[in-house]
Write an enzyme that holds these catalytic residues in place. Structure first.
Site, PDB file in Angstrom:
ATOM      1  N   HIS A 154     108.681   7.664  20.919  1.00 55.48           N
ATOM      2  CA  HIS A 154     107.737   7.764  22.048  1.00 55.48           C
ATOM      3  C   HIS A 154     106.758   6.608  22.031  1.00 55.48           C
ATOM      4  CE1 HIS A 154     104.322   9.612  19.736  1.00 55.48           C
ATOM      5  NE2 HIS A 154     105.292  10.109  19.006  1.00 55.48           N
ATOM      6  N   THR A 199      69.290  23.536  25.900  1.00 49.33           N
ATOM      7  CA  THR A 199      69.221  24.996  25.983  1.00 49.33           C
ATOM      8  C   THR A 199      69.920  25.461  27.251  1.00 49.33           C
ATOM      9  OG1 THR A 199      67.010  24.635  26.908  1.00 49.33           O
ATOM     10  CG2 THR A 199      67.135  25.328  24.602  1.00 49.33           C
ATOM     11  N   HIS A 241      97.175  10.886  14.535  1.00 49.30           N
ATOM     12  CA  HIS A 241      96.290  11.746  15.348  1.00 49.30           C
ATOM     13  C   HIS A 241      94.825  11.679  14.905  1.00 49.30           C
ATOM     14  CE1 HIS A 241      99.561  14.522  17.214  1.00 49.30           C
ATOM     15  NE2 HIS A 241     100.042  13.337  16.919  1.00 49.30           N
ATOM     16  N   GLU A 246     105.305  12.359  24.961  1.00 47.17           N
ATOM     17  CA  GLU A 246     105.593  13.216  23.803  1.00 47.17           C
ATOM     18  C   GLU A 246     104.345  13.955  23.333  1.00 47.17           C
ATOM     19  OE1 GLU A 246     106.257  14.566  19.713  1.00 47.17           O
ATOM     20  OE2 GLU A 246     104.714  13.224  20.425  1.00 47.17           O
ATOM     21  N   ASP A 290     103.880   6.728  23.952  1.00 50.58           N
ATOM     22  CA  ASP A 290     102.505   7.177  24.243  1.00 50.58           C
ATOM     23  C   ASP A 290     101.796   7.464  22.931  1.00 50.58           C
ATOM     24  OD1 ASP A 290     104.203   9.457  23.792  1.00 50.58           O
ATOM     25  OD2 ASP A 290     102.666  10.762  24.634  1.00 50.58           O
TER      26      ASP A 290
HETATM   27  N1  BES Z   1     104.939  12.272  15.430  1.00 47.92           N
HETATM   28  C1  BES Z   1     104.460  13.570  15.768  1.00 47.92           C
HETATM   29  C2  BES Z   1     105.338  14.686  15.268  1.00 47.92           C
HETATM   30  C3  BES Z   1     105.122  15.025  13.854  1.00 47.92           C
HETATM   31  C4  BES Z   1     103.869  15.224  13.348  1.00 47.92           C
HETATM   32  C5  BES Z   1     106.199  15.176  13.076  1.00 47.92           C
HETATM   33  C6  BES Z   1     103.699  15.540  12.063  1.00 47.92           C
HETATM   34  C7  BES Z   1     106.034  15.505  11.796  1.00 47.92           C
HETATM   35  C8  BES Z   1     104.779  15.665  11.262  1.00 47.92           C
HETATM   36  C9  BES Z   1     104.398  13.721  17.245  1.00 47.92           C
HETATM   37  O1  BES Z   1     103.950  12.568  17.885  1.00 47.92           O
HETATM   38  C10 BES Z   1     103.431  14.814  17.577  1.00 47.92           C
HETATM   39  O2  BES Z   1     102.330  14.797  17.169  1.00 47.92           O
HETATM   40  N2  BES Z   1     103.891  15.789  18.331  1.00 47.92           N
HETATM   41  C11 BES Z   1     103.086  16.835  18.853  1.00 47.92           C
HETATM   42  C12 BES Z   1     103.971  17.659  19.744  1.00 47.92           C
HETATM   43  C13 BES Z   1     103.270  18.784  20.454  1.00 47.92           C
HETATM   44  C14 BES Z   1     102.340  18.240  21.502  1.00 47.92           C
HETATM   45  C15 BES Z   1     104.300  19.677  21.093  1.00 47.92           C
HETATM   46  C16 BES Z   1     102.512  17.684  17.727  1.00 47.92           C
HETATM   47  O3  BES Z   1     103.212  18.002  16.761  1.00 47.92           O
HETATM   48  O4  BES Z   1     101.337  18.035  17.821  1.00 47.92           O
HETATM   49 ZN    ZN Z   2     104.881  10.960  17.221  1.00 46.99          ZN
END
Ligand code: BES
Ligand code: ZN
Length: 476
Positions: free
Chosen positions: A97, A329, A444, A165, A99
């Site tokens: 992906h 507040t 992330h 994704e 994005d």
């Molecule tokens: N690269 C990750 C998937 C991932 C994360 C695989 C950690 C293995 C370990 C992917 O980009 C991702 O974060 N996917 C999202 C998908 C969700 C929005 C359905 C996720 O896992 O939060």
């Molecule tokens: Zn990913």
């Protein structure tokens, strides 16, 4: 495999070109969840298409229509590409992906998230460096190094790179279904590089991911935000209701409090339990990637099981809440709480949704509030588990041994990649996850990075895999 030597040598020679390629990609802030950035996601798709064309591949940017529920937005296109068209070679479908997750310097990044910054240890910081621009570019790097080494790419590549994704891959399942007997028809096996090693030293092959059901609970009441001095004590407050509901979902030890969820989980067999102790992973690895010693479990096996094999429920945030510094507040008039459940075998999407709905409705009813509550399901993707007894996995294991000199760990992932299951079901082909990044990459999070070593050796790994899988598939 003697032709791997000149290929590896070229990868080493081209390191700086590959780093520059990643620099260009990271500079495009292709954040799929922000409306204002949608044009950058599209720009990133075009940039990637141009790169593939420059290497001699063919590309279609397939439009996916409007974003469901947000019809003012066009979904970013899905890149359908091909490299090679030799009927004598096997066809490998690669997915990734383009994005990325949101990122702002003010979130706490040490450097500009959209400027690849490399420190003296070769850590390359930038949003998308490990998730998933580095790995996607790894495939292109591998093609380029083959060309410059004068070594034939041993397979035809069918490419599927999407731009949604991080938002549940909206629009993609329909395209895969529609093209299962078309564009994807010839695929012999699927390989995805979009996850991470368990630690920092030992590569792994990944044969499962958890699913993800994502929810939003909206509580509203007053006609507008109110002064808490003037109205506090006289009105039902949406935030008070919402916090109670969110608090009822999970306990501080991660136990899901929704009745019936545990009954949906397949019992752990002895055979399965025996898979965890041999995995090279330590509590120190875990603490390092957590950034602190805050793990729930004090032993590696339980930690791994709860990442890979059991469900979890996380609370993500509250839209409409007052969150800036200072002391305002206010009584917010409408708040939306976000949470998601990572699902595992045998949890079915609908069964989980029903239990969540009942739980949230029951909890809200207990409050006897005059506010309104609405539960929305934002997106759902099911878990996936693959058969590792397949030439696709044998080939990848050989490639790991060749590049890194060790046998890979066999892992399942806690994160989700919705398309894994779609490929498995719609194409009926074996799907393999072959990661490039390591556990400390902070996908992330702030300061996401990819180590240069992982990027360069990872490029070798992806290229070597293509050679071994060509051999294994021919033999099978
Ligand atoms: N690269 C990750 C998937 C991932 C994360 C695989 C950690 C293995 C370990 C992917 O980009 C991702 O974060 N996917 C999202 C998908 C969700 C929005 C359905 C996720 O896992 O939060
Ligand atoms: Zn990913």
């Amino acid at each position: 495999m003697p032709h791997l030597v000149p290929f590896f040598e070229q990868v080493d020679k081209l390191q700086e070109t590959f780093v520059d390629r990643l620099k260009e990609a990271v500079a495009i802030p292709s954040i799929s969840s922000e409306d204002e950035r949608r044009k950058d996601v599209v720009k990133m798709g075009h940039w990637l298409a141009d790169q593939i064309k420059a290497l001699g591949g063919t590309v279609e940017l397939r439009e996916l229509g409007k974003q469901p529920g947000r019809e003012h937005l066009d979904l970013p296109p899905c890149l359908l590409g091909r490299y090679g068209n030799d009927p004598k070679k096997p066809n490998i479908l690669i997915y990734g992906h383009y994005d990325v997750q949101p990122a702002q310097k003010s979130d706490g990044w040490a450097t500009d998230p959209f400027k690849l910054s490399i420190d003296d240890k070769g850590r390359m910081y930038g949003r998308g460096s490990t998730d998933d621009k580095g790995p996607v570019l790894g495939w292109l790097n591998a093609i380029e190094a083959h060309q410059k080494a004068g070594v034939e790419v041993p397979v035809n590549l069918i490419m599927c790179f999407e731009g949604m994704e991080e938002n549940g891959s909206e629009g993609l399942d329909e395209t895969i279904r529609a093209e299962a007997k078309g564009f994807f028809k010839e695929a012999d096996a699927v390989c995805i590089s979009d996850n991470y090693w368990l630690g920092t030293e030992k590569p792994c092959l990944t044969y499962g991911v958890r699913g993800c059901n994502y929810y939003a609970v909206e509580v509203s009441g007053p006609g507008q935000d109110l002064h808490s001095g003037v109205y506090g004590g006289t009105t039902h407050e949406p935030m008070t209701d919402l916090v109670r509901i969110m608090n009822s979902l999970v306990d501080p030890d991660g136990k899901i409090l929704i009745k019936g969820i545990d009954d949906l989980v397949a019992p752990m067999t002895d055979e399965e339990a025996a898979l965890y102790p041999p995995i090279a992973f330590t509590m120190q690895d875990l603490h390092e990637s957590l950034g602190n010693e805050v793990s729930i479990f004090d032993n590696k096996d339980d930690a791994l099981k709860h990442k890979m094999r059991y469900p979890s429920l996380s609370l993500h945030g509250i839209e409409g809440a007052f969150y800036t510094p200072g002391a305002k507040t206010v009584i917010p008039a409408k708040v939306i709480g976000k949470f998601s459940i990572r699902t595992v075998p045998d949890m079915e999407i609908d069964a989980v949704n029903k239990l969540v709905e009942k739980h949230v409705n029951d909890e809200f009813a207990k409050l006897k509030s005059k506010n309104k509550m609405k539960l929305n399901t934002v997106h759902c993707g099911k878990w996936w588990v693959e058969d590792t007894n397949h030439p696709n996995y044998t080939a990848a294991a050989k490639a790991v041994e060749r590049v890194f000199g060790v046998k890979p760990d066999m892992t399942r992932e806690g994160g989700s990649i919705p398309v894994t299951l779609t490929f498995q079901e719609e194409l009926g082909k074996n799907v393999l996850l072959l990661p490039m990044g390591s556990s400390t990459d902070a996908a992330h999070s702030i300061n996401e990075k990819l180590d240069k070593r992982n990027y360069i050796e990872g490029t070798k790994l992806l290229g070597a895999y293509l050679h071994y899988v060509a051999g294994e598939l021919k033999r099978a």
